[in-house]
Design a protein around this motif. Structure first.
Motif, PDB file in Angstrom:
ATOM      1  N   GLN A  29      -1.105   4.483  -2.925  1.00 56.83           N
ATOM      2  CA  GLN A  29      -1.026   3.320  -3.416  1.00 56.83           C
ATOM      3  C   GLN A  29      -0.373   3.352  -4.852  1.00 56.83           C
ATOM      4  N   ASP A  34       5.468   2.708  -1.725  1.00 52.26           N
ATOM      5  CA  ASP A  34       4.511   2.047  -0.594  1.00 52.26           C
ATOM      6  C   ASP A  34       5.756   1.186   0.073  1.00 52.26           C
ATOM      7  N   SER A  36       5.818  -2.044  -0.115  1.00 47.90           N
ATOM      8  CA  SER A  36       6.427  -3.317  -0.804  1.00 47.90           C
ATOM      9  C   SER A  36       7.687  -2.943  -1.808  1.00 47.90           C
ATOM     10  N   ALA A  55       3.295  -8.957  -0.844  1.00 50.08           N
ATOM     11  CA  ALA A  55       2.538  -7.467  -1.061  1.00 50.08           C
ATOM     12  C   ALA A  55       1.782  -7.343  -2.204  1.00 50.08           C
ATOM     13  N   THR A  93      -0.562  -3.168   3.354  1.00 48.27           N
ATOM     14  CA  THR A  93      -1.017  -2.697   2.198  1.00 48.27           C
ATOM     15  C   THR A  93      -2.366  -2.161   2.241  1.00 48.27           C
TER      16      THR A  93
END
Length: 148
Positions: A29, A34, A36, A55, A93
């Motif tokens: 994360q 990630d 996004s 996101a 997410t």
């Protein structure tokens, strides 16, 4: 090895697996790699935001329960995004996005001094009367009937 020692060893091994999995999720994360950050995330959504904006909003949302859709965990009544869009954000997410407020809450305006369950027939709705009436008190609108 005794039964008690074996039981403790199994618990320790399970705890280690959980810890490694949690560490892996935490590491992913914060890496900036990630979903996004991909180039395909710049398409606009129904609310005029991009997937990337949605996101980012999701990072402040509620952790998604394993196997449960965000729309089954959180009341998104009045959110201008579609259920599919909300659930996709949660899947990508790992967090359900915070509900967004549209121009006007969905549902029927609540009559003063009347509970939503006295105003509308919610037969077949899985939610409790208390939950439905609380939503009406908070928003001023009785939520739409949600059939199973």
């Amino acid at each position: 090895m005794s039964h008690t020692a074996l039981l403790h060893a199994r618990k320790a091994a399970a705890a280690m697996v959980i810890m490694v999995a949690a560490f892996g999720l935490t590491a992913c994360q914060g890496s900036g790699a990630d979903a996004s950050s991909s180039s395909s995330s710049a398409r606009p959504t129904s609310a005029g935001k991009t997937d990337q904006d949605s996101a980012k909003d999701a990072a402040t949302g509620t952790a998604e329960k394993s196997g449960a859709r965000c729309t089954d965990q959180i009341n998104y009544a009045g959110d201008p995004r579609s259920n599919a869009e909300i659930n996709t954000i949660g899947e990508k997410t790992g967090h359900c996005p915070m509900p967004e407020k549209g121009d006007k809450p969905s549902g029927t305006p609540k009559k003063p001094g009347t509970s939503c369950t006295d105003q509308i027939n919610y037969a077949g709705d899985a939610r409790s009367n208390a939950e439905i009436n609380t939503m009406g008190e908070k928003t001023g609108y009785c939520p739409p009937v949600r059939n199973k």
